[in-house]
Write an enzyme that holds these catalytic residues in place. Structure first.
Site, PDB file in Angstrom:
ATOM      1  N   CYS A 136       0.837  -1.209   0.000  1.00 13.88           N
ATOM      2  CA  CYS A 136       0.000   0.000   0.000  1.00 13.88           C
ATOM      3  C   CYS A 136       0.869   1.255   0.000  1.00 13.88           C
ATOM      4  CB  CYS A 136      -0.927  -0.010   1.208  1.00 13.88           C
ATOM      5  SG  CYS A 136      -1.953   1.466   1.318  1.00 13.88           S
ATOM      6  N   CYS A 139      -0.470   4.131   2.063  1.00 17.12           N
ATOM      7  CA  CYS A 139      -0.266   3.995   3.512  1.00 17.12           C
ATOM      8  C   CYS A 139       1.196   4.257   3.887  1.00 17.12           C
ATOM      9  CB  CYS A 139      -0.620   2.592   3.985  1.00 17.12           C
ATOM     10  SG  CYS A 139      -2.082   1.876   3.223  1.00 17.12           S
ATOM     11  N   ASP A 140       2.133   3.752   3.100  1.00 22.27           N
ATOM     12  CA  ASP A 140       3.533   3.709   3.529  1.00 22.27           C
ATOM     13  C   ASP A 140       4.497   4.570   2.707  1.00 22.27           C
ATOM     14  OD1 ASP A 140       2.749   1.865   5.449  1.00 22.27           O
ATOM     15  OD2 ASP A 140       3.016   0.183   4.089  1.00 22.27           O
TER      16      ASP A 140
END
Ligand code: FAD
Ligand code: NAP
Length: 312
Positions: A136, A139-140
């Site tokens: 992701c 997300c990261d």
């Protein structure tokens, strides 16, 4: 012991399919209960801009899903933050056991559990998950400011992830096992024009390399699928974007599945192999897998459930 609650329609999943089913079931006065699962809003909450949701030239995925939830609630659906751990479809009412301890009994069930990211299945990938290996970018990606990252995959997700990572990373390498991408042409154009992105064709990743103290990725080993020659590509982050698998774990021994785990529905409907159980969205669709098609199937599932309940 938790409480037991009965509902006419239990909707499992809170992506576009689940929320659309909730809007329609609520407007049919079926007082649906929707259980969100561990990813409230579904897959679109891990992306940024969505450009193909009709009516919105640009909309952020998470914002769209907040609006869908609000819409379902405004129509009268009850949206519950919980996860269904077990489902018994062997008799009616159907029984769903939630993590919170609550038991739901339902006259009809709409399954909208969507899909989850696929992994390569390498032991080293598993070892570095959360320590440089991710599925992701939204997300990261932030952790890779000024760093080098590698993305694997050739579909829309991989191209989107690679483009998104250019906001942070100094250099992005996209590795694909063939010499042609599956991604939409408009996305490919953006990818090929981007000065930070290099594409490595005809390669697969055979190992993630890294340190253990502290744990982190330092490179990926890529193998040319034609020559067999391997190359280590230095990087700090490795993003796996090779597609998604249907989340059919709850029903895999109870419903007919096909094409590697997708719930089979009767053509042109959302009826599964058990009367009163309906399936919609990515859980049942190995071809289109879009927000708008999932929403369309969510609508169909609510209408199918309404018809079923009227006859029972
Ligand atoms: P999902 O969105 O997968 O939602 C599944 C839901 O089920 C989740 O809420 C989860 O919590 C819930 N759930 C699962 N198991 C349980 C359980 N046991 N109990 C309770 N709940 C459970 N499509 C587009 O049209 N345009 C795009 O731009 C686009 N971008 C994308 C970007 C990315 C990075 C990804 C991964 C996908 C993208 N897609 C896009 C595809 C789109 O997101 C999916 O087609 C769509 O979200 C599928 O909707 P769904 O409702 O079937 O399931
Ligand atoms: P996908 O279209 O199934 O693509 C998966 C890619 O990963 C393919 O290129 C595949 O290679 C590659 N791959 C699969 N297994 C692999 C392995 N073990 N090793 C190396 N490579 C592997 O999946 P997706 O990109 O996640 O897209 C899923 C669906 O969501 C699609 O319908 C897509 O259109 C939709 N989506 C839409 C948008 C958008 O509209 N903007 C954004 C994201 C996703 P091959 O090509 O060789 O098979």
């Amino acid at each position: 012991m938790g409480e037991t609650r009965h509902t006419r329609v239990l909707i499992i999943g809170s992506g576009p399919a689940g929320y659309t089913a909730a809007v329609y079931a609520a407007r049919a006065m079926l007082n649906p209960i929707l259980v969100q699962g561990i990813q409230p809003g579904g897959q679109l909450t891990i992306t940024t801009e969505v450009e193909n949701w009709p009516g919105d030239t640009h909309v952020m995925g998470p914002d769209l899903m907040v609006r869908m939830q609000a819409h379902a609630e405004a129509m009268g659906a009850e949206v519950i933050s919980d996860h269904i751990a077990a489902l018994d479809l062997s008799r009616r009412p159907f029984i769903a056991q939630a993590d919170s301890g609550t038991t739901y009994t339902a006259d009809a069930v709409i399954l909208a559990t969507g899909a989850q990211a696929k992994w390569l299945g390498l032991p080293s990938e598993e070892h570095f998950k959360g320590f440089g290996v991710s599925a992701c970018a939204t997300c990261d990606g932030f952790f890779y400011r000024g760093k080098k990252v590698v993305v694997i995959g050739g579909g829309n997700t991989a191209v989107e992830e690679a483009l998104f990572l250019t906001n942070f990373a100094a250099q992005v390498t996209l590795i694909h096992r063939r010499d042609r991408l599956r991604a939409e042409k408009i996305m490919q154009d953006r990818l090929f024009k981007h000065p930070k992105i290099t594409v490595l064709w005809h390669h697969e990743v055979t190992e993630v390399l890294g340190d253990d103290n502290p744990r982190g990725v330092t490179a990926v080993r890529a193998r040319n699928v034609n020559s067999g020659q391997t190359t280590d590509i230095p990087c700090d982050g490795f993003f796996v974007a090779i597609g998604h698998a249907p989340a059919s774990e709850l029903v895999k021994d109870q419903l007919e599945l096909h094409n590697g785990g997708y719930v089979r529905v009767e053509p042109g409907s959302t009826r599964t192999s058990i009367p009163g159980v309906f399936a919609a969205g990515d859980l049942t669709d190995h071809i289109y897998r879009q927000a708008v098609t999932s929403a369309g199937m969510g609508c169909m599932a609510a209408l199918d459930a309404e018809k079923f309940l009227a006859g029972h």
